[in-house]
Design a protein around this motif. Structure first.
Motif, short mmCIF file in Angstrom:
data_model
loop_
_atom_site.label_atom_id
_atom_site.label_comp_id
_atom_site.label_asym_id
_atom_site.label_seq_id
_atom_site.Cartn_x
_atom_site.Cartn_y
_atom_site.Cartn_z
N CYS A 1 -5.16 21.61 3.47
CA CYS A 1 -4.01 20.76 3.17
C CYS A 1 -2.82 21.32 3.94
CB CYS A 1 -3.72 20.78 1.67
SG CYS A 1 -2.22 19.88 1.21
N ALA B 1 7.22 16.14 5.88
CA ALA B 1 6.93 15.80 4.48
C ALA B 1 8.19 15.96 3.65
CB ALA B 1 5.80 16.69 3.96
N TRP C 1 1.29 20.51 4.92
CA TRP C 1 2.55 19.75 4.89
C TRP C 1 3.50 20.45 5.83
CZ3 TRP C 1 3.83 19.45 -1.03
CH2 TRP C 1 2.97 18.53 -1.65
N GLN C 2 4.16 19.67 6.66
CA GLN C 2 5.17 20.23 7.54
C GLN C 2 6.50 19.56 7.27
OE1 GLN C 2 3.33 19.84 11.42
NE2 GLN C 2 2.35 21.83 11.20
N LEU D 1 2.18 24.81 3.35
CA LEU D 1 3.35 23.99 3.02
C LEU D 1 4.52 24.54 3.83
CD1 LEU D 1 2.86 23.84 -0.85
CD2 LEU D 1 1.90 22.35 0.91
#
Length: 149
Positions: A15, A21, A17-18, A41
């Motif tokens: 998973c 997001a 997220w950069q 994240l």
């Protein structure tokens, strides 16, 4: 609730997220019940709660508030934060930049702290956005909140 964003139930997966997001930035993020997962994240966050994860690697962008780790086993966490609290966790290693001493609650076994060891392209502006000072690192000064035993 609208102010909480969750990463849950990732098993044997990835998973990421950069900064794009934006829906997760500056919110409470819950990372729970993930197993054999890699979770990245990479954006500034307000607070992060890591709960019930096993055999995971979790890399967080800078956290403006508190990172809470509870009931985790064999987790590798990499984070820069103002404050971190770990309790009821087993064989967990935290690569850390913390502006305050790490707080150890009850029920830990095999929890280790080491210096922060990662870099990504947007790290410096993310540190500024979260208000985390990379020159003020107290990773090696943990405080036990509860007597073991």
């Amino acid at each position: 609730p609208g102010h909480v964003f969750s990463v849950a139930g990732v098993t044997k997966g990835l998973c990421v997220w950069q900064a794009a997001a934006a829906h997760a930035a500056n919110r409470l993020v819950r990372v729970f019940c993930n197993h054999q997962a890699s979770i990245y994240l990479l954006l500034p966050l307000r607070h992060v709660a890591l709960f019930g994860c096993t055999n995971c690697t979790v890399v967080l962008g800078p956290v403006a508030g508190v990172v809470t780790v509870e009931h985790c086993e064999k987790v590798r966490l990499i984070c820069a934060t103002r404050c971190i609290r770990v309790s009821n966790s087993i064989d967990t290693r935290v690569y850390l930049c913390s502006n305050t001493p790490p707080l150890l609650g009850a029920g830990n076994r095999g929890v280790e702290f080491a210096p922060y060891n990662t870099y990504y392209a947007a790290l410096e502006p993310h540190l500024l956005a979260a208000g985390v000072n990379p020159l003020l690192n107290r990773w090696d000064r943990s405080v036990a909140l509860a007597a073991e035993g």
